[in-house]
Design a protein around this motif. Structure first.
Motif, PDB file in Angstrom:
ATOM      1  N   TYR A  50       0.836  -1.196   0.000  1.00  0.00           N
ATOM      2  CA  TYR A  50       0.000   0.000   0.000  1.00  0.00           C
ATOM      3  C   TYR A  50       0.868   1.241   0.000  1.00  0.00           C
ATOM      4  N   THR A  51       0.212   2.368  -0.225  1.00  0.00           N
ATOM      5  CA  THR A  51       0.806   3.693  -0.119  1.00  0.00           C
ATOM      6  C   THR A  51      -0.127   4.523   0.751  1.00  0.00           C
ATOM      7  N   LEU A  52       0.435   5.294   1.688  1.00  0.00           N
ATOM      8  CA  LEU A  52      -0.366   6.200   2.509  1.00  0.00           C
ATOM      9  C   LEU A  52       0.140   7.617   2.283  1.00  0.00           C
ATOM     10  N   ILE A  53      -0.771   8.491   1.856  1.00  0.00           N
ATOM     11  CA  ILE A  53      -0.429   9.868   1.503  1.00  0.00           C
ATOM     12  C   ILE A  53      -1.323  10.817   2.297  1.00  0.00           C
ATOM     13  N   GLU A  54      -0.707  11.835   2.908  1.00  0.00           N
ATOM     14  CA  GLU A  54      -1.503  12.907   3.493  1.00  0.00           C
ATOM     15  C   GLU A  54      -1.679  13.964   2.427  1.00  0.00           C
ATOM     16  N   MET A  55      -2.926  14.348   2.171  1.00  0.00           N
ATOM     17  CA  MET A  55      -3.221  15.344   1.149  1.00  0.00           C
ATOM     18  C   MET A  55      -3.739  16.608   1.818  1.00  0.00           C
ATOM     19  N   LEU A  56      -3.184  17.738   1.437  1.00  0.00           N
ATOM     20  CA  LEU A  56      -3.626  19.046   1.894  1.00  0.00           C
ATOM     21  C   LEU A  56      -4.028  19.812   0.640  1.00  0.00           C
ATOM     22  N   VAL A  57      -5.333  19.968   0.442  1.00  0.00           N
ATOM     23  CA  VAL A  57      -5.854  20.525  -0.805  1.00  0.00           C
ATOM     24  C   VAL A  57      -6.691  21.763  -0.485  1.00  0.00           C
ATOM     25  N   PRO A  58      -6.218  22.967  -0.886  1.00  0.00           N
ATOM     26  CA  PRO A  58      -6.953  24.183  -0.542  1.00  0.00           C
ATOM     27  C   PRO A  58      -8.211  24.406  -1.377  1.00  0.00           C
ATOM     28  N   GLU A  77      -9.541  17.274   8.244  1.00  0.00           N
ATOM     29  CA  GLU A  77     -10.023  18.655   8.315  1.00  0.00           C
ATOM     30  C   GLU A  77     -10.710  19.005   7.004  1.00  0.00           C
ATOM     31  N   GLY A  78     -11.678  19.914   7.054  1.00  0.00           N
ATOM     32  CA  GLY A  78     -12.357  20.365   5.848  1.00  0.00           C
ATOM     33  C   GLY A  78     -13.361  19.334   5.349  1.00  0.00           C
ATOM     34  N   GLU A  79     -13.884  19.589   4.164  1.00  0.00           N
ATOM     35  CA  GLU A  79     -14.884  18.702   3.562  1.00  0.00           C
ATOM     36  C   GLU A  79     -14.587  18.484   2.079  1.00  0.00           C
ATOM     37  N   LEU A  80     -14.950  17.313   1.616  1.00  0.00           N
ATOM     38  CA  LEU A  80     -14.846  16.966   0.198  1.00  0.00           C
ATOM     39  C   LEU A  80     -16.214  16.577  -0.334  1.00  0.00           C
ATOM     40  N   ASP A  81     -16.496  16.975  -1.562  1.00  0.00           N
ATOM     41  CA  ASP A  81     -17.602  16.398  -2.315  1.00  0.00           C
ATOM     42  C   ASP A  81     -16.971  15.334  -3.199  1.00  0.00           C
ATOM     43  N   VAL A  82     -17.369  14.094  -2.982  1.00  0.00           N
ATOM     44  CA  VAL A  82     -16.841  12.971  -3.754  1.00  0.00           C
ATOM     45  C   VAL A  82     -17.965  12.445  -4.634  1.00  0.00           C
ATOM     46  N   THR A  83     -17.733  12.457  -5.936  1.00  0.00           N
ATOM     47  CA  THR A  83     -18.698  11.881  -6.868  1.00  0.00           C
ATOM     48  C   THR A  83     -18.178  10.509  -7.258  1.00  0.00           C
ATOM     49  N   PHE A  84     -18.992   9.516  -6.964  1.00  0.00           N
ATOM     50  CA  PHE A  84     -18.649   8.110  -7.176  1.00  0.00           C
ATOM     51  C   PHE A  84     -19.780   7.499  -7.987  1.00  0.00           C
ATOM     52  N   SER A 111     -15.292  22.734   1.372  1.00  0.00           N
ATOM     53  CA  SER A 111     -15.218  23.649   2.511  1.00  0.00           C
ATOM     54  C   SER A 111     -14.480  24.927   2.139  1.00  0.00           C
ATOM     55  N   ALA A 112     -14.740  25.977   2.923  1.00  0.00           N
ATOM     56  CA  ALA A 112     -14.033  27.241   2.727  1.00  0.00           C
ATOM     57  C   ALA A 112     -12.581  27.126   3.181  1.00  0.00           C
ATOM     58  N   THR A 113     -12.297  26.136   4.006  1.00  0.00           N
ATOM     59  CA  THR A 113     -10.940  25.891   4.478  1.00  0.00           C
ATOM     60  C   THR A 113     -10.350  24.719   3.705  1.00  0.00           C
ATOM     61  N   PRO A 114      -9.024  24.602   3.669  1.00  0.00           N
ATOM     62  CA  PRO A 114      -8.419  23.469   2.953  1.00  0.00           C
ATOM     63  C   PRO A 114      -8.887  22.120   3.516  1.00  0.00           C
ATOM     64  N   ALA A 115      -8.950  21.152   2.647  1.00  0.00           N
ATOM     65  CA  ALA A 115      -9.246  19.782   3.059  1.00  0.00           C
ATOM     66  C   ALA A 115      -7.924  19.085   3.347  1.00  0.00           C
ATOM     67  N   ARG A 116      -7.864  18.432   4.482  1.00  0.00           N
ATOM     68  CA  ARG A 116      -6.680  17.643   4.854  1.00  0.00           C
ATOM     69  C   ARG A 116      -7.177  16.236   5.130  1.00  0.00           C
TER      70      ARG A 116
END
Length: 175
Positions: A50-58, A77-84, A111-116
């Protein structure tokens, strides 16, 4: 009829327990789009498991895509809209979503804040794809440089040319 049990293989003494902190020196931090991706555990470290990545996406997110590996997001932290598969889900802190292999999907920061969030890919390989296309950054909170139109075109071309090599496919956006 149940499968017969077999003995477990011997302990692989060439592998050790590893503890990391996302701010540890020596971790790879990559600028991908507007985000910074920190490779916490690479495929090389996990024997390809496996690979584990921390993503910080503004803001924003990747284009629609699919790949032949399992992908899970765990929101910090933050929120994502995920379309699946054309169904939209909003996920926030403490929630996780599993994207089965080969399923079309896309995410956008809601979210208005970055998603982590943590991104777990099973088996590994996505870390190598990101290394190929990403810009090395000094820290996990360093924002990537805004690429020139020429550099952006070069990065897109690189990703498109190598997508199948990394068992991924970019899909046309929905109209």
């Amino acid at each position: 009829m149940s499968e017969p049990y077999t003995a477990l293989p011997a302990d692989d003494l060439s592998r050790n327990a590893t503890i990391v902190h996302a701010d540890d020196p020596g971790l790879t931090h990559l600028g991908i789009g507007a985000g910074t991706y920190t490779i916490l555990f690479s495929g090389e470290q996990t024997g390809g498991a496996y690979t584990l990545i921390e993503m910080l996406v503004p803001s924003g997110g990747p284009p629609p895509h699919r790949h032949d590996f399992e992908e899970m997001f765990y929101m910090l932290e933050g929120e994502l809209d995920v379309t699946f598969r054309d169904e939209q889900h909003r996920i926030g802190p403490g929630q996780a979503i599993n994207i089965p292999a080969n399923a079309p999907h896309v995410f956008r920061v809601a979210s208005a804040t970055p998603a982590r969030f943590l991104c777990l890919c099973l088996p590994s390989g996505q870390d190598e794809f990101f290394k190929l296309a990403g810009e090395v950054l000094p820290t996990r909170t360093s924002p990537p440089a805004v690429p020139s139109p020429e550099r952006l075109s070069e990065i897109r071309g690189l990703m498109m040319a190598n997508a199948l090599r990394f068992k991924s496919e970019f899909l046309p956006p929905k109209a």
